[in-house]
Design an enzyme around this catalytic site. Structure first.
Site, mmCIF file in Angstrom:
data_model
loop_
_atom_site.group_PDB
_atom_site.id
_atom_site.type_symbol
_atom_site.label_atom_id
_atom_site.label_comp_id
_atom_site.label_asym_id
_atom_site.label_seq_id
_atom_site.Cartn_x
_atom_site.Cartn_y
_atom_site.Cartn_z
ATOM 1 N N LYS A 91 0.876 -1.173 0.000
ATOM 2 C CA LYS A 91 0.000 0.000 0.000
ATOM 3 C C LYS A 91 0.914 1.224 0.000
ATOM 4 O O LYS A 91 2.074 1.140 0.409
ATOM 5 C CB LYS A 91 -0.845 -0.021 1.277
ATOM 6 C CG LYS A 91 -2.134 0.759 1.206
ATOM 7 C CD LYS A 91 -3.311 -0.075 0.746
ATOM 8 C CE LYS A 91 -4.552 0.788 0.642
ATOM 9 N NZ LYS A 91 -5.731 0.031 0.264
ATOM 10 N N GLY A 191 -25.717 1.751 4.473
ATOM 11 C CA GLY A 191 -24.932 2.418 3.421
ATOM 12 C C GLY A 191 -25.321 1.925 2.036
ATOM 13 O O GLY A 191 -25.100 0.769 1.693
ATOM 14 N N VAL A 192 -25.942 2.818 1.274
ATOM 15 C CA VAL A 192 -26.291 2.453 -0.109
ATOM 16 C C VAL A 192 -25.541 3.368 -1.083
ATOM 17 O O VAL A 192 -26.117 4.071 -1.900
ATOM 18 C CB VAL A 192 -27.827 2.453 -0.370
ATOM 19 C CG1 VAL A 192 -28.431 1.143 0.076
ATOM 20 C CG2 VAL A 192 -28.518 3.622 0.310
ATOM 21 N N GLY A 193 -24.226 3.350 -0.938
ATOM 22 C CA GLY A 193 -23.346 4.096 -1.850
ATOM 23 C C GLY A 193 -23.044 3.228 -3.055
ATOM 24 O O GLY A 193 -23.889 2.462 -3.516
ATOM 25 N N VAL A 195 -21.125 0.518 -3.606
ATOM 26 C CA VAL A 195 -21.254 -0.934 -3.467
ATOM 27 C C VAL A 195 -22.627 -1.301 -2.895
ATOM 28 O O VAL A 195 -23.305 -2.200 -3.391
ATOM 29 C CB VAL A 195 -20.140 -1.513 -2.554
ATOM 30 C CG1 VAL A 195 -20.288 -3.028 -2.454
ATOM 31 C CG2 VAL A 195 -18.769 -1.156 -3.086
HETATM 32 P P1 NAD Z 1 -19.353 4.987 -0.895
HETATM 33 O O1 NAD Z 1 -18.737 6.167 -0.246
HETATM 34 O O2 NAD Z 1 -19.823 5.083 -2.295
HETATM 35 O O3 NAD Z 1 -20.611 4.497 -0.021
HETATM 36 C C1 NAD Z 1 -20.668 4.549 1.359
HETATM 37 C C2 NAD Z 1 -22.062 5.010 1.711
HETATM 38 O O4 NAD Z 1 -22.208 4.974 3.131
HETATM 39 C C3 NAD Z 1 -22.358 6.442 1.287
HETATM 40 O O5 NAD Z 1 -23.571 6.485 0.560
HETATM 41 C C4 NAD Z 1 -22.465 7.206 2.602
HETATM 42 O O6 NAD Z 1 -23.410 8.260 2.544
HETATM 43 C C5 NAD Z 1 -22.901 6.113 3.539
HETATM 44 N N1 NAD Z 1 -22.614 6.362 4.957
HETATM 45 C C6 NAD Z 1 -21.531 6.965 5.503
HETATM 46 N N2 NAD Z 1 -21.658 6.998 6.841
HETATM 47 C C7 NAD Z 1 -22.804 6.366 7.143
HETATM 48 C C8 NAD Z 1 -23.478 6.076 8.352
HETATM 49 N N3 NAD Z 1 -22.981 6.435 9.541
HETATM 50 N N4 NAD Z 1 -24.647 5.400 8.306
HETATM 51 C C9 NAD Z 1 -25.175 5.055 7.109
HETATM 52 N N5 NAD Z 1 -24.599 5.320 5.924
HETATM 53 C C10 NAD Z 1 -23.422 5.970 5.949
HETATM 54 O O7 NAD Z 1 -18.296 3.800 -0.699
HETATM 55 P P2 NAD Z 1 -18.310 2.393 -1.416
HETATM 56 O O8 NAD Z 1 -17.329 2.401 -2.510
HETATM 57 O O9 NAD Z 1 -19.703 1.958 -1.663
HETATM 58 O O10 NAD Z 1 -17.681 1.476 -0.263
HETATM 59 C C11 NAD Z 1 -18.451 1.090 0.850
HETATM 60 C C12 NAD Z 1 -17.574 0.316 1.829
HETATM 61 O O11 NAD Z 1 -17.046 -0.839 1.174
HETATM 62 C C13 NAD Z 1 -16.374 1.105 2.323
HETATM 63 O O12 NAD Z 1 -16.124 0.707 3.653
HETATM 64 C C14 NAD Z 1 -15.248 0.622 1.430
HETATM 65 O O13 NAD Z 1 -13.995 0.734 2.058
HETATM 66 C C15 NAD Z 1 -15.621 -0.820 1.232
HETATM 67 N N6 NAD Z 1 -15.097 -1.405 -0.014
HETATM 68 C C16 NAD Z 1 -15.434 -0.877 -1.216
HETATM 69 C C17 NAD Z 1 -14.943 -1.467 -2.377
HETATM 70 C C18 NAD Z 1 -15.315 -0.921 -3.745
HETATM 71 O O14 NAD Z 1 -15.151 -1.636 -4.730
HETATM 72 N N7 NAD Z 1 -15.834 0.286 -3.846
HETATM 73 C C19 NAD Z 1 -14.106 -2.588 -2.314
HETATM 74 C C20 NAD Z 1 -13.789 -3.119 -1.054
HETATM 75 C C21 NAD Z 1 -14.295 -2.503 0.086
#
Ligand code: NAD
Length: 378
Positions: A91, A191-193, A195
């Protein structure tokens, strides 16, 4: 005149911390003209070149940056090993404000440091870094993934990560309930971001009942309107009477304050570092709650970028995601075999694989490093 980039000998910097961490190599990168201060940590390359993203963050101190990169790179070793990838763990962190300190020169100087490692470390995007930054890195080195699709990059990993989480979920349901029928169960998704939303889509397609929450109300509304979800308030997500709790936002949400509230018998989601402490993992096992270890379940993003090394192919990527089902299933078997919690079983599976392959005495050699077939540089 171009100033040579120099590796600062680590013996003058935080060497005790580094000694204790068991890393193979830690490189401090400094270029005054470009304003670059970065650290590349290579934890372990027994299985292959160390692949892991670069994080850009405004750390308060250098010690904080070092601790972060050491912790994150070690995590990548375990994630790659448990996922059956021929990759090691590494990293990088760039110490700076992503909103203020980015420049072409900074990323190109950083790219030259990566290049000097001759493929022992391959970078990707992480927090604070986007695909445009990677374009500059790519001008200086081929050892970068997560580049734009026109250069043979793999694009947004989120749908793959979500599909991988679904595979981990099916392994967990099979273990817990004896069948993998996603639609028969209910879910509390935090969390509905990127992923989380994709994951909810997959649950919805399979007919599942899904409760969602997010700090962004527009995303919650979208999940309600388009995917038939039921919205719950932020704090209430832990109290939902669902079969599965799926953390897809933040780390550390399974902790001593939430553990008594979580009713689900299965925990499976995309977030990193879901357990606040190891003791919480022990307690989940005592209570019969099946925890699907986060780094095995969410390895889809890493798998996806890893395919850029020998020519990205979407179909291969989807096939690879399906291996998560078997990897997570194997972790549950090890947990039963050894009578240990699943989080420990995941570590054990990774360590056993590294030890077994390490015994073959086939060290990863720089010149046989990634070929990056099908990649056009700049
Ligand atoms: P993202 O930022 O798109 O989505 C995260 C969502 O969580 C956002 O919509 C945000 O508003 C919401 N959120 C933040 N704080 C919150 C809370 N207290 N309560 C409820 N919702 C809350 O991120 P992502 O890319 O979807 O990743 C989500 C998680 O998965 C992260 O922990 C990331 O490290 C992990 N992850 C992602 C990937 C990837 O391919 N994107 C791969 C491995 C791990």
């Amino acid at each position: 005149m171009r100033r040579p980039l120099r590796h600062i000998p680590i013996k003058h910097l935080q060497h005790e911390t580094i000694d204790a961490s068991g890393h193979e190599e830690v490189v401090f990168c400094h270029n005054k003209d470009a304003g670059l201060k970065a650290i590349i940590a290579i934890h372990n390359t027994v299985l292959g070149p160390a692949l892991g993203g670069t994080r850009m963050w405004n750390y308060a101190t250098e010690a904080e940056a070092l601790n972060d990169v050491l912790r994150l790179s070690r995590g990548m070793t375990y994630k790659a090993a448990v996922s059956g990838l021929n990759l090691g763990g590494g990293k990088a962190v760039i110490w700076g404000d992503p909103n203020r300190d980015k420049s072409e020169a900074l990323f190109r100087a950083f790219g030259r440091f990566i290049n000097s490692l001759n493929g022992r470390y391959i970078t990707a995007e992480d927090v604070g870094i986007d695909v445009n930054d990677m374009e500059y890195v790519l001008k200086e080195t081929e050892f970068v993934t997560g580049v734009h699709q026109v250069h043979g990059g793999s694009g947004d990993p989120s749908p793959f990560t979500a599909y991988g989480v679904l595979q981990g979920l099916m392994a967990a349901l099979t273990h817990k309930y004896g069948d993998e029928e996603v639609g028969k169960r209910s879910y509390a998704v935090q969390g509905v971001g990127h992923v989380g939303m994709e994951f909810v889509k997959l649950l919805h397609e399979r007919g599942a009942k899904v409760f969602v929450t997010d700090i962004n109300p527009a995303l919650v509304q979208k999940a309600v309107d388009e995917l038939g979800c039921e919205a719950v308030a932020l704090e209430d997500i832990y109290d939902v009477d669902a079969d599965v709790y799926s953390p897809c936002a933040l780390g550390g949400t399974v902790n001593d304050k939430t553990i008594d509230r979580i009713k689900a018998k299965v925990i499976c989601g995309a977030a990193n570092n879901q357990l606040a402490t190891n003791e919480i993992g022990d307690e989940l096992a005592r209570r019969g709650v099946l925890y699907a270890p986060d780094y095995a379940v969410n390895a889809g993003g890493l798998m996806n970028v890893s395919l850029e090394i020998d020519g990205y192919n979407r179909e291969r990527a989807m096939r690879m995601m399906r291996t998560i089902y078997y990897n997570v299933g194997r972790i549950f078997e090890i947990a039963e075999r050894d009578g240990i919690p699943t989080y420990k079983a995941a570590d054990r599976m990774a360590e056993e694989r590294i030890a077994a392959i390490g015994k073959l005495r086939l060290p990863h050699l720089g010149q046989s490093a990634p070929r990056f077939m099908g990649r056009r540089q700049s």
